[in-house]
Design an enzyme around this catalytic site. Sequence first.
Site, short mmCIF file in Angstrom:
data_model
loop_
_atom_site.label_atom_id
_atom_site.label_comp_id
_atom_site.label_asym_id
_atom_site.label_seq_id
_atom_site.Cartn_x
_atom_site.Cartn_y
_atom_site.Cartn_z
N CYS A 265 25.95 16.45 -24.50
CA CYS A 265 26.31 16.62 -25.91
C CYS A 265 25.10 16.99 -26.77
O CYS A 265 25.23 17.11 -27.99
CB CYS A 265 26.97 15.35 -26.44
N LYS B 36 16.20 -7.46 26.82
CA LYS B 36 15.95 -8.79 27.38
C LYS B 36 15.97 -8.72 28.90
O LYS B 36 16.84 -8.04 29.47
CB LYS B 36 17.06 -9.77 26.95
N CYS C 33 30.16 11.72 -26.84
CA CYS C 33 29.59 12.29 -25.62
C CYS C 33 30.64 12.21 -24.49
O CYS C 33 31.13 11.12 -24.19
CB CYS C 33 28.33 11.50 -25.27
N SER D 270 11.23 -15.66 16.86
CA SER D 270 11.58 -14.26 16.61
C SER D 270 11.16 -13.44 17.83
O SER D 270 10.77 -14.01 18.86
CB SER D 270 10.96 -13.78 15.32
N LEU D 271 11.26 -12.14 17.72
CA LEU D 271 10.96 -11.28 18.87
C LEU D 271 9.77 -10.41 18.54
O LEU D 271 9.56 -10.05 17.38
CB LEU D 271 12.15 -10.36 19.16
N ASP E 155 21.71 -6.11 12.06
CA ASP E 155 20.92 -6.32 10.86
C ASP E 155 21.62 -7.33 9.96
O ASP E 155 22.32 -6.99 9.02
CB ASP E 155 20.73 -4.99 10.14
N CYS F 143 21.85 8.23 -23.97
CA CYS F 143 22.42 9.08 -25.00
C CYS F 143 23.13 8.15 -25.97
O CYS F 143 24.05 7.43 -25.59
CB CYS F 143 23.42 10.06 -24.40
N ASP G 59 47.98 -16.20 0.57
CA ASP G 59 46.84 -16.87 -0.08
C ASP G 59 47.30 -17.66 -1.28
O ASP G 59 46.82 -18.75 -1.56
CB ASP G 59 45.83 -15.84 -0.58
N LYS H 222 12.62 -1.02 17.30
CA LYS H 222 13.25 -0.80 15.99
C LYS H 222 13.28 0.69 15.64
O LYS H 222 12.31 1.40 15.84
CB LYS H 222 12.51 -1.59 14.92
N GLU I 225 24.24 -13.48 15.05
CA GLU I 225 23.87 -12.85 13.78
C GLU I 225 25.10 -12.77 12.88
O GLU I 225 26.17 -12.34 13.32
CB GLU I 225 23.36 -11.43 14.11
N GLU J 278 50.27 -19.05 -1.89
CA GLU J 278 50.94 -20.30 -1.51
C GLU J 278 49.92 -21.34 -1.04
O GLU J 278 50.01 -22.51 -1.37
CB GLU J 278 51.95 -20.05 -0.39
N PHE J 279 48.94 -20.86 -0.29
CA PHE J 279 47.89 -21.74 0.20
C PHE J 279 47.16 -22.39 -0.98
O PHE J 279 46.97 -23.60 -1.03
CB PHE J 279 46.92 -20.94 1.08
N ASP J 280 46.80 -21.55 -1.94
CA ASP J 280 46.06 -22.07 -3.09
C ASP J 280 46.86 -23.09 -3.88
O ASP J 280 46.31 -24.04 -4.43
CB ASP J 280 45.62 -20.92 -4.01
N CYS K 31 20.56 14.95 -24.50
CA CYS K 31 21.66 14.69 -23.56
C CYS K 31 22.19 16.01 -23.00
O CYS K 31 22.51 16.93 -23.77
CB CYS K 31 22.77 13.95 -24.30
N TYR L 293 24.89 -13.91 20.59
CA TYR L 293 24.12 -13.26 21.65
C TYR L 293 23.20 -14.16 22.46
O TYR L 293 22.40 -13.66 23.24
CB TYR L 293 23.33 -12.08 21.09
N LYS M 95 20.55 -4.53 17.99
CA LYS M 95 19.86 -5.50 17.13
C LYS M 95 20.58 -5.45 15.78
O LYS M 95 20.42 -4.52 14.99
CB LYS M 95 18.39 -5.12 16.98
N GLU N 251 20.76 -4.66 24.13
CA GLU N 251 21.80 -5.01 23.16
C GLU N 251 21.47 -4.40 21.81
O GLU N 251 20.33 -4.07 21.54
CB GLU N 251 21.82 -6.53 22.92
S1 IVH Z 1 17.72 -12.46 20.64
C1 IVH Z 1 14.62 -15.56 21.82
N1 IVH Z 1 19.46 -10.57 20.24
O1 IVH Z 1 16.49 -10.21 15.47
C2 IVH Z 1 15.64 -14.53 21.52
N2 IVH Z 1 18.16 -11.28 18.41
O2 IVH Z 1 13.57 -9.94 15.41
C3 IVH Z 1 16.00 -14.50 20.11
N3 IVH Z 1 18.71 -10.13 16.29
O3 IVH Z 1 15.72 -13.60 15.00
C4 IVH Z 1 16.81 -13.45 19.56
N4 IVH Z 1 20.28 -8.85 17.09
O4 IVH Z 1 17.95 -12.69 14.06
C5 IVH Z 1 18.51 -11.35 19.69
N5 IVH Z 1 21.07 -8.89 20.04
C6 IVH Z 1 20.14 -9.68 19.49
C7 IVH Z 1 19.81 -9.59 18.12
C8 IVH Z 1 18.80 -10.42 17.62
C9 IVH Z 1 19.61 -9.19 16.02
C10 IVH Z 1 17.77 -10.71 15.30
C11 IVH Z 1 17.64 -12.22 15.35
C12 IVH Z 1 16.20 -12.47 15.66
C13 IVH Z 1 15.56 -11.21 15.19
C14 IVH Z 1 14.28 -11.00 15.94
#
Ligand code: IVH
Length: 694
Positions: free
Chosen positions: A419, A298, A440, A83-84, A117, A434, A34, A322, A172, A36-38, A416, A235, A115, A113
């Site tokens: 002490c 899915k 202390c 979203s889902l 976070d 304290c 790193d 969830k 993600e 040398e790179f910098d 405290c 994904y 999910k 799959e």
């Molecule tokens: S599929 C139309 N797969 O969860 C399909 N989403 O609550 C769109 N997320 O916005 C999403 N793991 O940010 C998908 N294996 C997964 C996921 C995933 C996390 C998130 C994603 C999405 C949110 C939906």
Amino acid sequence: MNSAAAKDRITQLSETLKRHNYAYYILSNPSISDYEFDQLLKELEQLESEFPEFAWEDSPTRIVGGDITKNFEQVAHKYPMLSLGNTYSEAELREFDERVRKVAGDQFAYVCELKFDGLAISITYENGKLLRAVTRGDGTKGDDVTANVKTIRSIPHVLTGNFPPLFEIRGEIFMHRKTFDRLNQNLRQSLLEQGVDEDKIADRLYKNPRNFASGSLKMQDSTEVAKRGLDAFLYFVYADQSVASSHAESLALASTWGFQVNQNYELCRNMDEVWAFIQKMDKERPKLSFDIDGIVIKVNAYDLQQELGFTAKIPRWAIAYKYKTESALTLLEKVSYQVGRTGAITPVANLKPVSLGGTTVKRASLYNADEMERLDLHTHDWVYVEKGGEIIPKVTGVALQKRDLFAAKITYITACPECKTPLQRKEGEVVHYCPNDSHCPPQLIGRLEHFVSRRAMNIDGLGSETVAGLFKAGLVQTYADLYLLTFEQLNGLEFESLDDVEGKVKKRSIKEKTAANILEGLAASKQIPFERVLFALGIRMVGETVAKKLARQFGSIDKLMEADKDSIAGMYEIGEKIADQVINFFQDAENRNTIAKLQSAGLQFEIAASEGLERSAILEGKKFLVSGTFSISRDDLKALIERNGGKIVGSISKSLDYLIAGEKMGPEKLKKANDLQINIISEETFRALLVQPE
Ligand code: IVH
């Protein structure tokens, strides 16, 4: 350097750095250090600033790092980022399955799959090259964070295999729990070193890896983002022409193109199999290196997905199950109080051990007196504990029906626990303190820990726990005592350390080799420069930068101890509050005594002569403003002015004596200075001012 040579060197450096970037980010196999790179990057930055006409549009100084993106550009999503639907209940999951079955019949499969976070990202590839990465934003448009996403090692810049010419891949971005812990610890350490109070630190730390990841992705400086160790799982593939006939097939294909696809996914033929997967992953969840908050289910076949279609907001062919935040009910055995190294008090619930999220919990934070009041804790209450994003679990409520009729309310302590000094609570603050910072024990240990820490005296072999052990064994009280330690005292010394989460006490002892290391480390620390010794003393509000300024301005501890408040407060970017802390520290007889001992132990209490920091009063009473770039850094130039008695001011006014104009100085400043008829001088002329008349 002449212009032709500069052009050649810029080309050469840009190419070399691109190669190294590729090795680092894509092959995960850095070809140089790193450092040398910098160095190469710095050389390129310098040349580009002198010869901007030769800088590449996609120069490594712009792509990774540099302050290019001041605000993110908003980009519309070609396919909206939906979203889902989600649920926490098995029954609702089965209802979802029934709706699907009405359209799909009985012979179809789901892909289950994890999910993840983190935060969703959509990345467009054109002809196998990463074109753009955009956050979810409002679903129809998001922030263009391409430069930042390019720093994530697991996201390829160039694809392999047989990919479609234009497509989007979604996934993600997240941070591994270990990275989170390490970076948050570092952040905590540096906040402490900057003199931030302990109760304020909690607010400034990131609450969980997800926040840290999203905070990082929205940073303006990509070089910083690169240090955050972000990771990504992909994904979902969107392409205009069909690339696969099912979701599982597209995941397998995406892997062959070079994407990181998490392999914890399973094809399930019915809800029983789905439910079994959900339960299996719930058990395995603590063993993963990252956080998940559920399972995404899915429909596998694309033609079925199409048939099922979308509601206005969400697909009908997918759902997220969830996991509930796990909580446990257990007995409160007692409330104890921890004293932090700045004297902040934290109440802790000591619990009957209970299993939660894969670990046994014996202690949980109660935060402060207000929180205890809110919970209205009574002796031997049964309490609910939860593991939030934080490492230490918290008490979230009381099972009132289990409260004993004669249970007494638990009141907050007034003195405290270490002490016995009466506690204080500052106006408008929630934390009790304290105030006995010089006697202390935990506060003394805190000062010792700071003294030996890496950025202060950096003493090998002496970590926080060992220092606390030495203190408890009565071998050291102040940091001056460290220099009196002998091999016989250290070798074989036993001490205890406490695990914060589980409350387990571990026995440890100092081995022969560590003892020798510690003594060597202490001896070596006698060469640590004055500015770091000054920082190590742990004067409140004197962080690294302030320590450096004070050291350079006064040159020695003796001069600093003699200094009056005005001469400290008058320094550039110092001010009264810091000056008060410095004066208070040196007025304390015990502190003076400790410093005298450190002086006789041979620590550096003067700026080294080799640094050539000559001082004079030649600029006494003169006010300076510096603007632009110079042969030395602006900070060094300011220090040079201050060492010679000059004062730095922040803005142009009539009372200014000199404006030192460097390269690339802003035109408005120049105009204003001209209007006010201020002396505008170059760096050379300024240096001539410093030459003492014979
Ligand atoms: S599929 C139309 N797969 O969860 C399909 N989403 O609550 C769109 N997320 O916005 C999403 N793991 O940010 C998908 N294996 C997964 C996921 C995933 C996390 C998130 C994603 C999405 C949110 C939906």
